[in-house]
Design a protein around this motif. Structure first.
Motif, PDB file in Angstrom:
ATOM      1  N   ARG A 160     -26.472   0.859 -15.237  1.00 53.06           N
ATOM      2  CA  ARG A 160     -25.067   0.540 -15.511  1.00 53.06           C
ATOM      3  C   ARG A 160     -24.919  -0.978 -15.553  1.00 53.06           C
ATOM      4  N   GLN A 178     -30.903   8.131  -8.515  1.00 49.95           N
ATOM      5  CA  GLN A 178     -30.087   9.224  -7.982  1.00 49.95           C
ATOM      6  C   GLN A 178     -30.948  10.461  -7.766  1.00 49.95           C
ATOM      7  N   HIS A 186     -15.782  11.698 -14.288  1.00 45.49           N
ATOM      8  CA  HIS A 186     -16.175  11.521 -15.680  1.00 45.49           C
ATOM      9  C   HIS A 186     -15.515  12.638 -16.462  1.00 45.49           C
ATOM     10  N   GLY A 200     -21.525  11.962  -5.500  1.00 47.83           N
ATOM     11  CA  GLY A 200     -20.355  12.696  -5.959  1.00 47.83           C
ATOM     12  C   GLY A 200     -20.739  13.630  -7.070  1.00 47.83           C
ATOM     13  N   GLY A 201     -19.894  14.604  -7.279  1.00 50.93           N
ATOM     14  CA  GLY A 201     -20.161  15.550  -8.354  1.00 50.93           C
ATOM     15  C   GLY A 201     -18.950  16.396  -8.593  1.00 50.93           C
ATOM     16  N   SER A 202     -19.139  17.455  -9.342  1.00 48.72           N
ATOM     17  CA  SER A 202     -17.996  18.301  -9.694  1.00 48.72           C
ATOM     18  C   SER A 202     -18.467  19.603 -10.297  1.00 48.72           C
ATOM     19  N   ILE A 232     -24.112  17.574  -8.680  1.00 48.63           N
ATOM     20  CA  ILE A 232     -23.828  16.382  -7.879  1.00 48.63           C
ATOM     21  C   ILE A 232     -24.973  15.390  -8.062  1.00 48.63           C
TER      22      ILE A 232
HETATM   23  N1  ASP Z   1     -23.199  12.030 -13.169  1.00 47.60           N
HETATM   24  C1  ASP Z   1     -22.413  11.808 -11.999  1.00 47.60           C
HETATM   25  C2  ASP Z   1     -22.635  10.392 -11.493  1.00 47.60           C
HETATM   26  O1  ASP Z   1     -23.611   9.757 -11.831  1.00 47.60           O
HETATM   27  C3  ASP Z   1     -22.736  12.736 -10.892  1.00 47.60           C
HETATM   28  C4  ASP Z   1     -22.355  14.145 -11.162  1.00 47.60           C
HETATM   29  O2  ASP Z   1     -21.201  14.397 -11.533  1.00 47.60           O
HETATM   30  O3  ASP Z   1     -23.214  15.006 -10.965  1.00 47.60           O
HETATM   31  O4  ASP Z   1     -21.852   9.880 -10.710  1.00 47.60           O
END
Ligand code: ASP
Length: 568
Positions: free
Chosen positions: A203, A217, A431, A468-470, A514
């Protein structure tokens, strides 16, 4: 007889005897070269200098008890050298490896020497162990480790992309992934059910102390799940990390708190629960009252909140002013306070509220003699955020944090969208692939976007966001509505994510996942001071790598091949 190979950590030359501390990845061992034992070897041994690479063969013997060194793991033994090979010499290092006092810049320039330090080696041993534990736990849970591309069309995660020009399609660019988000969702569409990857993400952000532009991650995705199913994978994983470092794992299930509650009580979506200083709502005390600044704030739909700080009645004026300055940096219009004393209390609000009013305030806030109440009034989000920053600062100043306490929680029910005043548009808080909660789906069109909640969750550890995730959107019609709410036209959405919208229409299972920040996890468990201590070759705040001296210029030929002209 044993043979040790390693680096000269230090040496002491006593004339007839030479002591060498030989260091390898496992630690340090004392080697003795003795004139009475082998004069020729002693003479050769004396040529060794710091960081020379030696192979020493000798007998491992117990030291005399009086020579035990309790500071060394091998402090009860030593090696009497019988043979010596100097495998390599070494220039005088720019800093001592043992007892390093060098600046971070110098350490990063000579990172390979810095990484020789036992503290660093222990960080990277831990990093390896934690990554291995993650792989083990996820394998046992039926996850497949699958790699996704580094040269890709990137996923929007709220940051700028790193672009890579394509030689074969001049004028076109790949982006480095901000995360494997779309690819892991595609793997669910492809029927893999449980995916994970220890994934590198990129990023292009201005670096802050706790950010790196390239980071790792533990990324996972699961099909046919609800948030609880994700929590039931992640919680045992985190507990396993605790076991790796030898700390009693926290009780499960980890507590959960809605975003709203976290903001209301702690002024943060990643509240540090190791200390109290919980917010008290004092709006009712000021509503319609003589202190017009707060009364107006409440009238306009805002709030007045306060924290009660033990011992702060004795703070100096300067101390209060410093806290006020901090609150202002977070947008607070001001900060009022009451110093609660035995008998009469002190406050600039007394002339507005009178003694009775102040006493009522003290009672509602639950303050006692010796405390101070710090209060901010204004718009809800500004009050929460600024008082949240004050709460953290006070905890540091007053030493309220027990470094040996570990508090984890899930923050859930995040808002789906956040409004940015600067460009006057809505952004996805996580996102745009995050699913709104079912009851709020109707609000996507024409409703109040600010009140749409998402099936999103963050894992918070001692005030740090670990990940974090969803649960994701799995229907193309809902995805289209979210893109529309974000101000993307149909054409723009197709151009950016056409492949993904197509894929969604081919039998997408409900799914969610996540990503946990591995660097941050290692940093917290290693009790390291910065991410740079747990990333082997990190960048500094300016975004450069001091060792390789990158980014760097490339040749005109390289640019010509890419059909690129630079403007600088
Ligand atoms: N892609 C998300 C992030 O990098 C994580 C996710 O929603 O699984 O923060």
């Amino acid at each position: 007889m044993v043979t040790l190979m390693g680096w000269v950590n230090s040496f002491r030359d006593h004339g007839s005897v030479l002591f060498v501390h030989l260091r390898d990845r496992e630690g340090i061992t004392q080697v003795i070269f003795d004139e009475n034992h082998n004069l020729e070897l002693l003479t050769r041994g004396k040529q060794a200098r710091a960081e020379y690479v030696l192979a020493v063969t000798g007998k491992c013997v117990l030291r005399d008890e009086k020579n035990y060194n309790p500071n060394m793991a091998t402090g009860e033994v030593e090696i009497i050298a019988e043979e010596l090979k100097v495998l390599n010499d070494c220039q005088t290092p720019p800093f001592e490896i043992d007892n390093c006092k060098a600046s971070e810049e110098l350490r990063l320039k000579y990172r390979y020497l810095d990484l020789r330090r036992p503290e660093m080696q222990s960080n990277f041993r831990l990093r390896h162990q934690l990554a291995l534990a993650a792989r083990r736990v996820l394998d046992e849970e039926g996850f497949y480790e699958i790699e996704t591309p580094i040269l890709t069309k990137s996923t929007p995660e709220g940051a700028r992309d790193y672009l890579v020009p394509s030689r074969t399609s001049p004028g076109k660019f790949f982006a480095l992934p901000q995360s494997p988000q779309l690819f892991k969702q595609l793997l669910m569409i492809a029927g893999y059910e449980r995916y994970f990857q220890i994934a590198r993400c990129f990023r292009d952000e201005d670096l802050r102390a706790d950010r790196q532009m390239e980071f790792t991650q533990i990324d996972l995705e699961m099909s046919f799940v609800q948030p609880d199913d994700v929590f039931n994978v992640i919680e045992p994983l985190i507990c396993e990390f605790f076991k790796v470092v030898g700390i009693e794992p926290p009780a499960r299930p980890f507590p959960r708190m809605s975003y709203k509650e976290a903001m209301n009580r702690y002024g943060s979506d990643k509240p540090d629960l190791r200390f109290g200083l919980e917010f008290v709502d004092l709006s009712a005390q000021f509503e319609g009252g003589a202190f017009t600044v707060f009364a107006e704030a409440v009238k306009k739909g805002g709030v007045v909140k306060g924290i009660v700080v033990p011992g702060a009645a004795q703070w100096s004026r300067k101390h209060f002013d410093e806290i006020l300055e901090l609150a202002k940096r977070y947008g607070a219009p001001g900060l009022a306070y009451v110093q609660v004393l035995e008998g009469e209390s002190k406050s600039s609000l007394a002339k507005f509220l009178g003694t009775d009013g102040i006493n009522a305030l003290i009672k509602t806030a639950g303050a006692k003699a010796g405390d101070a109440i710090l209060m901010i009034g204004g718009k809800w989000d500004v009050v929460c955020t600024s008082l949240g920053a004050v709460r953290l600062e006070v905890s540091r100043r007053e030493n309220l944090i027990d470094e040996n306490e570990y508090r984890l929680l899930w923050v859930v029910d995040f808002p789906m969208f956040e409004y940015h005043d600067d460009d006057k548009r809505w952004y996805a808080m996580h996102h745009p692939f995050t699913s709104p909660i079912d009851e709020d789906l109707d609000k996507l069109e024409g409703g109040d976007l600010g009140s749409v909640r998402a099936k999103a969750y963050d894992l918070v550890f001692n005030g740090n966001e670990l990940g974090g995730g969803s649960i994701r959107i799995h229907r193309s019609d809902v995805q289209a509505k979210v893109f529309k709410a974000l101000g993307l036209t149909e054409e723009e959405a197709r151009e950016k994510f056409g492949f993904f919208l197509d894929a969604l229409s081919y039998g997408t299972p409900p799914h969610g996942g996540i990503a946990l920040g591995l660097d941050r996890i290692v940093m917290l468990f290693a009790k390291a001071k910065s991410l740079r201590e747990v990333i082997a070759f990190p960048k500094v705040a300016s975004g450069s790598d001091l060792m390789t001296d990158s980014p760097s210029a490339v040749t005109p030929e390289q640019l010509a091949e890419l059909k690129i002209k630079t403007l600088v």
